[in-house]
Design an enzyme around this catalytic site. Structure first.
Site, short mmCIF file in Angstrom:
data_model
loop_
_atom_site.label_atom_id
_atom_site.label_comp_id
_atom_site.label_asym_id
_atom_site.label_seq_id
_atom_site.Cartn_x
_atom_site.Cartn_y
_atom_site.Cartn_z
N TYR A 52 21.47 17.92 1.00
CA TYR A 52 21.94 18.06 0.03
C TYR A 52 20.40 18.25 -0.91
O TYR A 52 20.87 18.14 -2.56
CB TYR A 52 23.18 18.22 -0.01
N LYS B 271 25.22 13.73 14.53
CA LYS B 271 24.91 14.51 14.96
C LYS B 271 23.33 13.42 16.23
O LYS B 271 22.40 13.86 16.30
CB LYS B 271 24.33 15.93 14.58
N ASP C 212 29.58 18.43 16.09
CA ASP C 212 30.36 20.28 16.53
C ASP C 212 31.96 19.36 17.34
O ASP C 212 32.63 20.65 17.19
CB ASP C 212 29.35 21.03 17.62
N ASP D 83 31.39 17.90 3.32
CA ASP D 83 31.64 19.23 3.11
C ASP D 83 33.11 20.06 3.65
O ASP D 83 32.93 21.07 3.30
CB ASP D 83 30.45 19.99 2.93
N ASP E 1 36.75 20.57 3.98
CA ASP E 1 37.76 21.77 3.99
C ASP E 1 38.11 22.16 5.35
O ASP E 1 39.38 22.39 4.92
CB ASP E 1 36.21 23.12 3.02
#
Ligand code: NAD
Length: 356
Positions: A142, A191, A223, A247, A251
């Site tokens: 980001y 990852k 994942d 992020d 959620d």
């Protein structure tokens, strides 16, 4: 303890819920012998109306001079027509960046009394859930270099995910410190099978882990983590992860609890300074009507007591008081179910203070 708290009620239901959170802090102060001094300050739409900008310098100064910040929520339809940099929500980004808050802590707690709100099957969720997602907030993809290249065949766009050792180290340390105050288990999500930044992430987390022999560390690819969160959420205690993975996963984790009016959050920087706020927005549809659930903000106060002031007993007392009131069958509209007693914002605050 003598603590200075900058209070940013913000917009919509912000002032309604902040009022109850302050009453809870005052009750804690009286019961445990602490003094909390508040300085109310403006941000978001309230600041736009008063001085024409979402985050006045005066607000930043007051926050910087305080030991912690308590924030309600910002935004609302009144300011929706404004262009990006003038929108109330800019205040949040400005506060996070200006106060150096590089870590976002989002507990996903499913209270046993609200188990029906959970979208997972009862045999998966058992009698509740308590996970804390620790998300890196000021680095990674980001904030990396981004841009576009024009080719005869069409445009190409790119975003860069970069992490430095020091950025990973400070968030990892925070994750382990939090785990020490909980069930002493850290899952670091990356990852590393694909991304070089994840391989650095993993090696730094392993190095940090050596200082915390009591904490169990495991690594998980993002994942797989997304899948494990809904397959067997009880395997997690503290999840430490990058900006983008956090992020998404925070959620997903909060959705498991199903109740937006219940979830607190903390954004932490160097040392014990932090900003504490509910995860929900300003709910303009119910503002000023004594309908908002103040529990997410009251639980944010519990996080402030625990993480900024190191007052663990006091934090637990607040959480216990919330449990007691829920056990009594009291519910605001957002968490109401059959057979329960419907109450408003101020009554919920009063009952939690009484339980304390
Ligand atoms: P929202 O979270 O404000 O509301 C979504 C729904 O949940 C609404 O029906 C609302 O009534 C309900 N709700 C939210 N909090 C509640 C509570 N404590 N008790 C009972 N019900 C509650 O999200 P939205 O409607 O998408 O956004 C409204 C405004 O808030 C927008 O301007 C948005 O930009 C802003 N916002 C601010 C923050 C923040 O300040 N951190 C976060 C998200 C959204």
């Amino acid at each position: 303890m003598d603590a200075k708290i900058a209070v940013v009620p913000g917009d919509g239901i912000g002032p309604d819920i902040i009022q109850e959170a302050k009453l809870v802090l005052d009750t804690i102060g009286t019961k445990f012998g602490h003094r909390f001094t508040y300085t109310d300050t403006l941000a978001g739409g309230a600041a736009l109306d008063a001085v024409g900008e979402p985050l006045p310098e005066e607000t930043m100064r007051i926050c910087k001079e305080s030991d912690a910040v308590l924030l309600g929520a910002v935004g609302g339809p009144k300011w929706d027509h404004l262009e990006g940099s003038k929108r109330p929500e800019q205040a949040l980004l400005g506060l996070r960046a200006g106060l150096g808050l590089y870590a976002n802590l989002r507990p996903a707690i499913l209270y046993k009394q609200l188990i029906d709100a959970c979208p997972l099957r009862p045999e998966i969720i058992g009698d509740g859930l308590d996970i804390c997602v620790v998300r890196e907030l000021t680095g990674g993809i980001y904030f990396g270099e981004r841009g576009r290249r024009e080719y005869p065949s069409g445009a190409q766009a790119y975003d860069t995910m970069a992490y430095s050792e020091s950025e990973v180290r400070r968030i990892a340390i925070l994750g382990f410190e939090i785990a020490m105050k909980r069930d002493k288990k850290v899952t670091s999500v990356d990852k590393a099978n694909i991304l070089e930044s994840s391989r650095l992430w993993r090696s730094v987390v392993e190095e940090v882990a050596k200082a915390y022999p009591e904490v169990t560390l495991n690594h998980m690819y993002v994942d797989n983590a997304a899948m494990q969160l809904v397959r067997d959420p009880h395997q997690f205690d503290v999840i430490v992860t990058t900006n983008m993975f956090g992020d998404i996963l925070s959620d997903e984790a909060s959705m498991i609890t199903g109740s937006i009016g219940m979830l607190p959050s903390a954004s932490m920087g160097e040392g014990s300074f932090g900003m504490f706020e509910p995860i929900h927005g300003s709910a303009p549809d119910i503002a000023g009507q004594d309908k908002a659930n103040p529990i997410a903000t009251i639980l944010s106060v519990a996080m402030m007591l625990r993480y900024s002031f190191g007052l663990l007993k006091e934090a637990e007392a607040v959480e216990q008081a919330v449990n007691t009131v829920l056990d009594g069958g009291y519910r605001t509209g957002d968490i109401m179910s059959e057979g329960m007693r419907s109450i408003g914002t101020s009554e919920m605050g009063r009952l939690i203070c009484e339980a304390l």
